[in-house]
Design a protein around this motif. Structure first.
Motif, PDB file in Angstrom:
ATOM      1  N   TYR A   1       0.852  -1.184   0.000  1.00  0.00           N
ATOM      2  CA  TYR A   1       0.000   0.000   0.000  1.00  0.00           C
ATOM      3  C   TYR A   1       0.887   1.233   0.000  1.00  0.00           C
ATOM      4  O   TYR A   1       1.935   1.260   0.652  1.00  0.00           O
ATOM      5  CB  TYR A   1      -0.902  -0.003   1.237  1.00  0.00           C
ATOM      6  CG  TYR A   1      -1.710  -1.275   1.365  1.00  0.00           C
ATOM      7  CD1 TYR A   1      -1.165  -2.387   2.001  1.00  0.00           C
ATOM      8  CD2 TYR A   1      -2.986  -1.375   0.819  1.00  0.00           C
ATOM      9  CE1 TYR A   1      -1.886  -3.570   2.092  1.00  0.00           C
ATOM     10  CE2 TYR A   1      -3.705  -2.551   0.913  1.00  0.00           C
ATOM     11  CZ  TYR A   1      -3.140  -3.648   1.545  1.00  0.00           C
ATOM     12  OH  TYR A   1      -3.850  -4.818   1.634  1.00  0.00           O
TER      13      TYR A   1
ATOM     14  N   MET B   1       3.529   0.935   2.928  1.00  0.00           N
ATOM     15  CA  MET B   1       3.086  -0.050   3.922  1.00  0.00           C
ATOM     16  C   MET B   1       3.211  -1.430   3.299  1.00  0.00           C
ATOM     17  O   MET B   1       2.571  -1.715   2.283  1.00  0.00           O
ATOM     18  CB  MET B   1       1.649   0.202   4.372  1.00  0.00           C
ATOM     19  CG  MET B   1       1.180  -0.809   5.425  1.00  0.00           C
ATOM     20  SD  MET B   1      -0.562  -0.617   5.845  1.00  0.00           S
ATOM     21  CE  MET B   1      -0.513   0.896   6.802  1.00  0.00           C
ATOM     22  N   SER B   2       4.034  -2.265   3.926  1.00  0.00           N
ATOM     23  CA  SER B   2       4.237  -3.626   3.450  1.00  0.00           C
ATOM     24  C   SER B   2       2.974  -4.461   3.636  1.00  0.00           C
ATOM     25  O   SER B   2       2.129  -4.163   4.479  1.00  0.00           O
ATOM     26  CB  SER B   2       5.386  -4.235   4.240  1.00  0.00           C
ATOM     27  OG  SER B   2       5.409  -5.627   4.124  1.00  0.00           O
TER      28      SER B   2
ATOM     29  N   TYR C   1       2.323  -3.302   9.392  1.00  0.00           N
ATOM     30  CA  TYR C   1       1.267  -2.305   9.487  1.00  0.00           C
ATOM     31  C   TYR C   1       1.801  -0.890   9.606  1.00  0.00           C
ATOM     32  O   TYR C   1       1.064   0.060   9.440  1.00  0.00           O
ATOM     33  CB  TYR C   1       0.389  -2.627  10.704  1.00  0.00           C
ATOM     34  CG  TYR C   1      -0.342  -3.936  10.548  1.00  0.00           C
ATOM     35  CD1 TYR C   1       0.294  -5.156  10.768  1.00  0.00           C
ATOM     36  CD2 TYR C   1      -1.677  -3.951  10.169  1.00  0.00           C
ATOM     37  CE1 TYR C   1      -0.378  -6.351  10.614  1.00  0.00           C
ATOM     38  CE2 TYR C   1      -2.359  -5.145  10.020  1.00  0.00           C
ATOM     39  CZ  TYR C   1      -1.695  -6.335  10.247  1.00  0.00           C
ATOM     40  OH  TYR C   1      -2.369  -7.518  10.102  1.00  0.00           O
ATOM     41  N   ALA C   2       3.078  -0.729   9.917  1.00  0.00           N
ATOM     42  CA  ALA C   2       3.640   0.605  10.085  1.00  0.00           C
ATOM     43  C   ALA C   2       3.957   1.208   8.726  1.00  0.00           C
ATOM     44  O   ALA C   2       4.106   0.504   7.717  1.00  0.00           O
ATOM     45  CB  ALA C   2       4.899   0.538  10.942  1.00  0.00           C
ATOM     46  N   LEU C   3       4.032   2.514   8.681  1.00  0.00           N
ATOM     47  CA  LEU C   3       4.385   3.228   7.466  1.00  0.00           C
ATOM     48  C   LEU C   3       5.870   3.550   7.464  1.00  0.00           C
ATOM     49  O   LEU C   3       6.429   3.964   8.480  1.00  0.00           O
ATOM     50  CB  LEU C   3       3.601   4.535   7.370  1.00  0.00           C
ATOM     51  CG  LEU C   3       2.106   4.396   7.109  1.00  0.00           C
ATOM     52  CD1 LEU C   3       1.429   5.758   7.228  1.00  0.00           C
ATOM     53  CD2 LEU C   3       1.859   3.808   5.730  1.00  0.00           C
TER      54      LEU C   3
ATOM     55  N   TYR D   1       0.784   3.602  16.997  1.00  0.00           N
ATOM     56  CA  TYR D   1       2.146   3.690  16.480  1.00  0.00           C
ATOM     57  C   TYR D   1       2.800   4.951  17.048  1.00  0.00           C
ATOM     58  O   TYR D   1       2.133   5.976  17.196  1.00  0.00           O
ATOM     59  CB  TYR D   1       2.142   3.809  14.953  1.00  0.00           C
ATOM     60  CG  TYR D   1       1.317   2.785  14.234  1.00  0.00           C
ATOM     61  CD1 TYR D   1      -0.073   2.900  14.168  1.00  0.00           C
ATOM     62  CD2 TYR D   1       1.904   1.703  13.589  1.00  0.00           C
ATOM     63  CE1 TYR D   1      -0.845   1.966  13.505  1.00  0.00           C
ATOM     64  CE2 TYR D   1       1.136   0.769  12.907  1.00  0.00           C
ATOM     65  CZ  TYR D   1      -0.239   0.908  12.881  1.00  0.00           C
ATOM     66  OH  TYR D   1      -1.007  -0.029  12.214  1.00  0.00           O
TER      67      TYR D   1
ATOM     68  N   TYR E   1       6.033   7.624  16.297  1.00  0.00           N
ATOM     69  CA  TYR E   1       7.029   8.092  15.333  1.00  0.00           C
ATOM     70  C   TYR E   1       7.788   9.271  15.942  1.00  0.00           C
ATOM     71  O   TYR E   1       7.235  10.061  16.714  1.00  0.00           O
ATOM     72  CB  TYR E   1       6.370   8.566  14.037  1.00  0.00           C
ATOM     73  CG  TYR E   1       5.948   7.455  13.114  1.00  0.00           C
ATOM     74  CD1 TYR E   1       4.740   6.788  13.308  1.00  0.00           C
ATOM     75  CD2 TYR E   1       6.754   7.065  12.052  1.00  0.00           C
ATOM     76  CE1 TYR E   1       4.359   5.766  12.459  1.00  0.00           C
ATOM     77  CE2 TYR E   1       6.371   6.039  11.195  1.00  0.00           C
ATOM     78  CZ  TYR E   1       5.173   5.393  11.411  1.00  0.00           C
ATOM     79  OH  TYR E   1       4.799   4.378  10.569  1.00  0.00           O
TER      80      TYR E   1
END
Lengths: 114, 113
Positions: A33, A95-96, A100-102, B33, B35
């Motif tokens: 994505y 996003m792989s 789930y992380a960008l 998350y 960052y």
């Protein structure tokens, strides 16, 4: 890890004109994505557009559209009819399919001038 | 308004100190998350929690730790602070479904003096 490259640190465009921001990425996955986020001077991170790699059709959101070239691993953002409020830092993100992380690029600073 | 709440907005502290940053995700989101955004490093992924469990670690230093509580809010603890830890720390949340975008809070600006 997948890398995301934005080769244009800074760009400028006049109001009402069209501008294209470049993004390339490196991955061995077939499905993933891609996103563009905008960060105006307020420092908020705002989602602009999202693309699924298995979809051939390029995503569009009002004046924002993408040119997704899967074979070339390219994901550019086109802003039409640029407005002063489009002045911001623009980040391309990956996003792989297995995470789930960008993963963000370094960003392109866009200035829209009157 | 993304629906993600981060507190405090600003934090100024001295080297060697410890601070806690707090994040409340959007209603219904299970993933949180963290960052870090510094001037020369861009947005660096630190850690991901899903429904209370750690799911992935990025470039998080050993001096940093995080947790997600049963009510799904999360805290990022930064200890033995150094000048280089000065940055904007973002929390983001998502439903936890693959491919869904992350929604970011407004960030906490940490200044270490």
């Amino acid at each position: 890890a997948q890398t995301v490259t934005q080769s244009q640190p800074e760009m400028s465009v006049q109001e009402a004109e069209t501008v294209t921001l470049s993004c390339t990425y490196d991955t061995s996955e077939n499905n993933y994505y891609l996103f563009w986020y905008k960060q105006p001077p307020s420092r908020q991170m705002i989602l602009v557009i999202r693309q699924e790699a298995y979809k051939q059709q390029n995503a569009t959101e009002n004046r924002f559209s993408v040119n997704f070239q899967k074979a070339a691993k390219s994901f550019s953002l086109k802003i039409s009819d640029s407005q002063l409020g489009d002045t911001a830092m623009y980040f391309c993100a990956f996003m792989s399919n297995s995470g789930y992380a960008l993963n963000f690029g370094k960003g392109t600073s866009l200035l829209v001038t009157p | 308004d993304s629906g993600v709440t981060q507190t405090p907005k600003h934090l100024i502290t001295a080297t060697g100190q410890r601070v806690t940053l707090r994040c409340s995700p959007r209603s219904g989101d299970l993933s949180v998350y963290w960052y870090q955004q510094s001037l020369d490093q861009g947005l660096q992924f630190l850690i991901h929690y899903y429904n209370g469990e750690e799911r992935a670690k990025g470039n998080i230093l050993e001096r940093f730790s995080a947790q997600q509580f049963p009510d799904l809010h999360s805290e990022l603890n930064l200890s033995s602070l150094e000048l280089g830890d000065s940055a904007l720390y973002f929390c983001a949340s998502s439903p936890g479904t693959l491919g869904r975008p992350l929604h970011f809070g407004n960030g906490t600006r940490l200044t270490v003096t």
